[in-house]
Scaffold this active site. Structure first.
Site, PDB file in Angstrom:
ATOM      1  N   ASN A  20       0.861  -1.181   0.000  1.00 38.99           N
ATOM      2  CA  ASN A  20       0.000   0.000   0.000  1.00 38.99           C
ATOM      3  C   ASN A  20       0.900   1.236   0.000  1.00 38.99           C
ATOM      4  O   ASN A  20       2.109   1.140   0.227  1.00 38.99           O
ATOM      5  CB  ASN A  20      -0.893  -0.015   1.248  1.00 38.99           C
ATOM      6  CG  ASN A  20      -2.065   0.938   1.130  1.00 38.99           C
ATOM      7  OD1 ASN A  20      -2.505   1.259   0.040  1.00 38.99           O
ATOM      8  ND2 ASN A  20      -2.569   1.379   2.270  1.00 38.99           N
ATOM      9  N   ASP A  21       0.331   2.396  -0.243  1.00 38.09           N
ATOM     10  CA  ASP A  21       1.001   3.683  -0.051  1.00 38.09           C
ATOM     11  C   ASP A  21       2.413   3.731  -0.636  1.00 38.09           C
ATOM     12  O   ASP A  21       3.403   3.578   0.088  1.00 38.09           O
ATOM     13  CB  ASP A  21       1.096   4.022   1.443  1.00 38.09           C
ATOM     14  CG  ASP A  21      -0.247   4.306   2.058  1.00 38.09           C
ATOM     15  OD1 ASP A  21      -1.259   4.102   1.376  1.00 38.09           O
ATOM     16  OD2 ASP A  21      -0.282   4.725   3.216  1.00 38.09           O
ATOM     17  N   TRP A  45      -3.703  -6.034   5.990  1.00 43.79           N
ATOM     18  CA  TRP A  45      -3.075  -5.062   6.876  1.00 43.79           C
ATOM     19  C   TRP A  45      -2.993  -5.621   8.289  1.00 43.79           C
ATOM     20  O   TRP A  45      -3.921  -6.271   8.783  1.00 43.79           O
ATOM     21  CB  TRP A  45      -3.885  -3.769   6.915  1.00 43.79           C
ATOM     22  CG  TRP A  45      -3.197  -2.659   7.654  1.00 43.79           C
ATOM     23  CD1 TRP A  45      -2.453  -1.661   7.123  1.00 43.79           C
ATOM     24  CD2 TRP A  45      -3.190  -2.434   9.082  1.00 43.79           C
ATOM     25  NE1 TRP A  45      -1.969  -0.828   8.106  1.00 43.79           N
ATOM     26  CE2 TRP A  45      -2.403  -1.277   9.327  1.00 43.79           C
ATOM     27  CE3 TRP A  45      -3.743  -3.094  10.178  1.00 43.79           C
ATOM     28  CZ2 TRP A  45      -2.181  -0.773  10.603  1.00 43.79           C
ATOM     29  CZ3 TRP A  45      -3.521  -2.601  11.453  1.00 43.79           C
ATOM     30  CH2 TRP A  45      -2.747  -1.451  11.658  1.00 43.79           C
TER      31      TRP A  45
END
Length: 235
Positions: A20-21, A45
Site C-alpha cells: 500500500n502507499d 493489513w
C-alpha cells in the site's frame, strides 16, 4: 521480477505480501527507488508495517531489495513504520522521513473506536539515513535515534499525526531547516468539550457562575464545524 498470469506485467508489486502507499520515489546514482508500505508475511493489513524497497533503471523492470525500514522492538516504531517520504538533502545524502508508531498500554481496550489505529498508538516523526551513501541501491538504512517531531505542539486534540511530506529541504536560505507537512485529524468531540470548559472557566473566573448556555454554544459550534468538514469531504 518474474510475472505470471495473475500479476501485473509493468506495475511494481510484492510477490509475497500486502502492499500500500507508495512512499518516497527517489532517483539516486542512476537508479529509481520506490518505497512502499509492506506486510511481508500477510496479504492483509496488520501491525508491524515495514517499508518495502525496489529499484529500477527504466521504471519497467524492478529489482526487489530487503525492506528499507522494519520495526525495532521497544522503540518509537515498535509496531510499525508508517508512511512518509524520501528526499536528497543539500549535501546530496538521501533521507527517509516517516511515522513510527507504538501501541498504547490500553490499546486492546480501544478496539472499535473511531479512527481505531490512531486511538491505539503513539505516533512520532522519524528520520533514517543510508548506512552507505555510496551504495546506489541504498540497501541499508540507519535510524536517527530521536524523533525530528515528537508532537505537533498545537495543543489540539488530534486523532492522527502521521505521514510527513516534505515541503522544503534544508538550505542556507531557510536556516538549514526541514519544512514538513504532517497529516492529522482533529477529535471534534474532544475539541467541543475543551471549548465548553474554556468558556465555562472564563465565566467562573469573571462572575463566579457557570455559563452553561455559552458552553453549549461552543460545543454546538464545534459540532457544526464537524458537520461542515464532513460535507466538504463528500463534495
Amino acid at each position: 521480477m518474474e510475472a505470471h498470469a495473475d500479476q501485473p506485467v509493468y506495475h511494481l508489486y510484492d510477490p509475497n505480501g500486502w502492499v500500500n502507499d507508495p512512499n518516497g520515489p527517489l532517483y539516486y546514482k542512476g537508479k529509481y527507488h520506490m518505497f512502499f508500505q509492506n506486510v511481508t508475511d500477510s496479504t492483509k493489513w496488520t501491525w508491524g508495517l515495514s517499508w518495502g524497497h525496489a529499484t529500477s533503471t527504466d521504471l519497467l523492470h524492478w529489482k526487489q531489495l530487503p525492506p528499507a525500514l522494519t520495526p525495532d522492538p521497544g522503540w518509537y516504531d515498535a509496531d510499525g513504520c508508517f508512511s512518509g517520504c524520501a528526499t536528497v538533502d543539500a549535501d546530496g545524502v538521501p533521507a527517509i522521513l516517516y511515522t513510527g508508531v507504538f501501541k498504547k498500554p490500553d490499546a486492546g481496550e480501544r478496539e472499535g473506536m473511531p479512527l481505531t489505529v490512531a486511538n491505539m498508538c503513539y505516533e512520532r516523526q522519524l528520520i533514517a539515513r543510508p548506512a552507505d551513501p555510496d551504495d546506489p541501491e541504498l540497501k541499508d538504512w540507519v535510524k536517527v535515534q530521536q524523533p525530528f517531531l515528537a508532537d505537533d505542539g498545537s495543543g489540539l486534540p488530534l486523532l492522527c499525526f502521521r505521514d510527513p511530506f516534505l515541503l522544503e529541504k534544508p538550505s542556507a536560505s531557510n536556516g538549514w531547516r526541514w519544512r514538513v507537512m504532517v497529516g492529522s485529524n482533529i477529535d471534534v468531540e474532544a475539541l467541543a468539550a475543551q471549548a465548553a470548559d474554556d468558556v465555562a472557566g472564563a465565566a467562573d473566573a469573571s462572575t463566579g457562575t457557570h455559563d452553561t448556555a455559552a458552553a453549549a454554544a461552543a460545543a454546538a459550534a464545534a459540532a457544526a464545524g464537524k458537520a461542515e468538514g464532513r460535507s466538504r469531504a463528500e463534495e
